[in-house]
Design an enzyme around this catalytic site. Sequence first.
Site, PDB file in Angstrom:
ATOM      1  N   TYR A  83       0.831  -1.217   0.000  1.00  0.00           N
ATOM      2  CA  TYR A  83       0.000   0.000   0.000  1.00  0.00           C
ATOM      3  C   TYR A  83       0.862   1.263   0.000  1.00  0.00           C
ATOM      4  CZ  TYR A  83       1.214  -0.327   4.931  1.00  0.00           C
ATOM      5  OH  TYR A  83       1.917  -0.417   6.115  1.00  0.00           O
ATOM      6  N   GLU A 162      12.073  -3.561   5.546  1.00  0.00           N
ATOM      7  CA  GLU A 162      11.102  -2.873   6.398  1.00  0.00           C
ATOM      8  C   GLU A 162      11.459  -2.996   7.877  1.00  0.00           C
ATOM      9  OE1 GLU A 162       9.455  -0.983   4.765  1.00  0.00           O
ATOM     10  OE2 GLU A 162       9.472  -1.935   2.805  1.00  0.00           O
TER      11      GLU A 162
HETATM   12  C1  BEZ Z   1       4.487  -0.930   0.879  1.00  0.00           C
HETATM   13  O1  BEZ Z   1       3.370  -1.139   0.529  1.00  0.00           O
HETATM   14  O2  BEZ Z   1       5.317  -0.546   0.114  1.00  0.00           O
HETATM   15  C2  BEZ Z   1       4.879  -1.146   2.285  1.00  0.00           C
HETATM   16  C3  BEZ Z   1       4.336  -0.341   3.238  1.00  0.00           C
HETATM   17  C4  BEZ Z   1       4.749  -0.492   4.525  1.00  0.00           C
HETATM   18  C5  BEZ Z   1       5.691  -1.464   4.834  1.00  0.00           C
HETATM   19  C6  BEZ Z   1       6.173  -2.275   3.860  1.00  0.00           C
HETATM   20  C7  BEZ Z   1       5.788  -2.115   2.564  1.00  0.00           C
END
Ligand code: BEZ
Length: 322
Positions: A83, A162
């Site tokens: 997201y 992350e």
């Molecule tokens: C993403 O959707 O890119 C994402 C958002 C938060 C943590 C990891 C990935």
Amino acid sequence: MAAEMLGFLQALQGSGSGANQLLADIYTEFFADILQAVRENGCKPEDQEKTQGFHMLRSFDTESSNQLEPPAATDEDVWIFGYGSLVWKADFPYIDRRRGFVWGFKRRFYQHSIDHRGIPERPGRVVTLLPGDPNQDRVYGVAYRIAASQKGAVLDHLDYREKNGYERCSLEFHEYSNTSADGGGGDGEPIQVIMYVATQANDSYAGNVWQVPCIAKQIFSSAGPSGPNREYLFNLATAMDQLFPGAVDEHLEELVACVRRYIAEDEPELMRHALLQEIAGILKEEQLAEQAQRLEELLERCQQPGGREWLLHGALQPKNEA
Ligand code: BEZ
């Protein structure tokens, strides 16, 4: 260039100009042109298209995998929901992807980024999810199917990427329907997905400062190893427009409008002011050769990735009154 700078300083010194004139002359001769180039550095929509692969978003329905020979789907595969940056840039192998949404969350720029879109001294802002109304609030994004044989490596990669405060959780994802303005109610069979959420207890949670102008200012003046923070914001907004026409995300739209306003109305003067301050500091050096050397370093620093944001951040700091 340092020699040119030194020659220029020597000539100016001989001319008997006052300090302010000296400052203005140096600025005009060496910095005014680069300022414009630095301002425009890589954030035009057409540059985004080239570097971020938005053409892939436009062909979303025809290119389901990013591998030449994707492994066959099995019951052991997993789905990952993106997201944030994963919506427009998935840096791992997948065998299928779908656009859709999850119920019960609100997407907010409430997480500091110290390793991607900011640095520890000047954190940027990236998205996380807050709990919302399970029947009203939905977050749109993209689910990627990861082959069983590749899921270990992909999850390791994402866990590392992350690591700054995000945790994995599992929930239901609903496919978006093109035939309804808001993507439909997700009536089909849901898909179980993994997603990364930063809890409010993590060290980088920043939701205590939630006002849009404050977050926008932080995004406007931050950059990190993955690039300018504004690029992250604009890429996300562009991808949302392309993939989910008609879906409303007020928080995202308000931030885009606010950052664009800062860029159009405030950025030129803030950068000019910050540069003049830096040059004035350098002119306090005794030796002309030292001044020339430091002016040269200033020029280089401004042209480096993140130079624009370094200047903006400096200009936005409250000044200590003597
Ligand atoms: C993403 O959707 O890119 C994402 C958002 C938060 C943590 C990891 C990935």
